[in-house]
Design a protein around this motif. Structure first.
Motif, PDB file in Angstrom:
ATOM      1  N   GLN A  17      32.355 -27.080 -37.739  1.00  0.00           N
ATOM      2  CA  GLN A  17      30.959 -26.654 -37.771  1.00  0.00           C
ATOM      3  C   GLN A  17      30.090 -27.863 -37.471  1.00  0.00           C
ATOM      4  OE1 GLN A  17      30.054 -24.766 -41.468  1.00  0.00           O
ATOM      5  NE2 GLN A  17      31.454 -23.092 -41.112  1.00  0.00           N
ATOM      6  N   ASP A  20      24.118 -28.016 -36.378  1.00  0.00           N
ATOM      7  CA  ASP A  20      23.119 -27.354 -35.548  1.00  0.00           C
ATOM      8  C   ASP A  20      21.817 -27.212 -36.317  1.00  0.00           C
ATOM      9  OD1 ASP A  20      24.886 -27.040 -33.446  1.00  0.00           O
ATOM     10  OD2 ASP A  20      25.557 -25.067 -34.129  1.00  0.00           O
ATOM     11  N   ILE A  21      20.752 -27.232 -35.588  1.00  0.00           N
ATOM     12  CA  ILE A  21      19.446 -27.031 -36.198  1.00  0.00           C
ATOM     13  C   ILE A  21      19.311 -25.559 -36.543  1.00  0.00           C
ATOM     14  CG2 ILE A  21      16.964 -27.129 -35.827  1.00  0.00           C
ATOM     15  CD1 ILE A  21      17.490 -29.472 -33.922  1.00  0.00           C
ATOM     16  N   LYS A  22      19.038 -25.290 -37.786  1.00  0.00           N
ATOM     17  CA  LYS A  22      18.860 -23.914 -38.226  1.00  0.00           C
ATOM     18  C   LYS A  22      17.372 -23.655 -38.389  1.00  0.00           C
ATOM     19  CE  LYS A  22      23.270 -23.734 -40.578  1.00  0.00           C
ATOM     20  NZ  LYS A  22      23.978 -23.569 -41.826  1.00  0.00           N
ATOM     21  N   GLU A  23      16.963 -22.523 -37.884  1.00  0.00           N
ATOM     22  CA  GLU A  23      15.554 -22.180 -38.020  1.00  0.00           C
ATOM     23  C   GLU A  23      15.245 -21.858 -39.473  1.00  0.00           C
ATOM     24  OE1 GLU A  23      13.658 -19.429 -35.375  1.00  0.00           O
ATOM     25  OE2 GLU A  23      15.170 -19.829 -33.845  1.00  0.00           O
ATOM     26  N   THR A  24      14.154 -22.401 -39.930  1.00  0.00           N
ATOM     27  CA  THR A  24      13.724 -22.077 -41.282  1.00  0.00           C
ATOM     28  C   THR A  24      12.606 -21.049 -41.192  1.00  0.00           C
ATOM     29  OG1 THR A  24      12.171 -23.921 -41.257  1.00  0.00           O
ATOM     30  CG2 THR A  24      14.319 -24.339 -42.238  1.00  0.00           C
ATOM     31  N   LYS A  66      13.306 -14.623 -48.733  1.00  0.00           N
ATOM     32  CA  LYS A  66      13.586 -15.762 -47.862  1.00  0.00           C
ATOM     33  C   LYS A  66      12.284 -16.251 -47.234  1.00  0.00           C
ATOM     34  CE  LYS A  66      17.447 -16.940 -45.056  1.00  0.00           C
ATOM     35  NZ  LYS A  66      18.593 -16.426 -44.354  1.00  0.00           N
TER      36      LYS A  66
END
Length: 88
Positions: A17, A20-24, A66
């Protein structure tokens, strides 16, 4: 020889893994207010005047949304961060 082994290595599949940039997701205060209106809480004072248990249920549900922070819930509702933070 080393180049061929490198090419073969790079073509292998794996379960690694990457970072990676995860969108917040961040909801706006207006979106949080819309949520409150959707569950028939039309004002801060209405929430603040509710029975403590009932109010805590609403706040606990909000904590699970969230993109909503404790600080934001406090700002929108007028209820202190420490009260909200202690809720399960």
């Amino acid at each position: 020889m080393a180049r061929q082994r490198f090419i073969l290595y790079m073509q292998e599949t794996n379960e690694d893994q990457c970072l990676d940039i995860k969108e917040t997701i961040k909801l706006s205060d207006d979106q949080v207010r819309d949520y409150l209106r959707a569950i028939c809480i039309l004002s801060n004072s209405m929430l603040q005047q509710m029975d403590r248990e009932e109010r805590n249920v609403v706040l606990a549900k909000m904590k699970k949304i969230k993109g909503v922070s404790i600080r934001q819930i406090s700002r929108v509702t007028g209820i202190s961060k420490s009260v909200i933070d202690r809720l399960k």
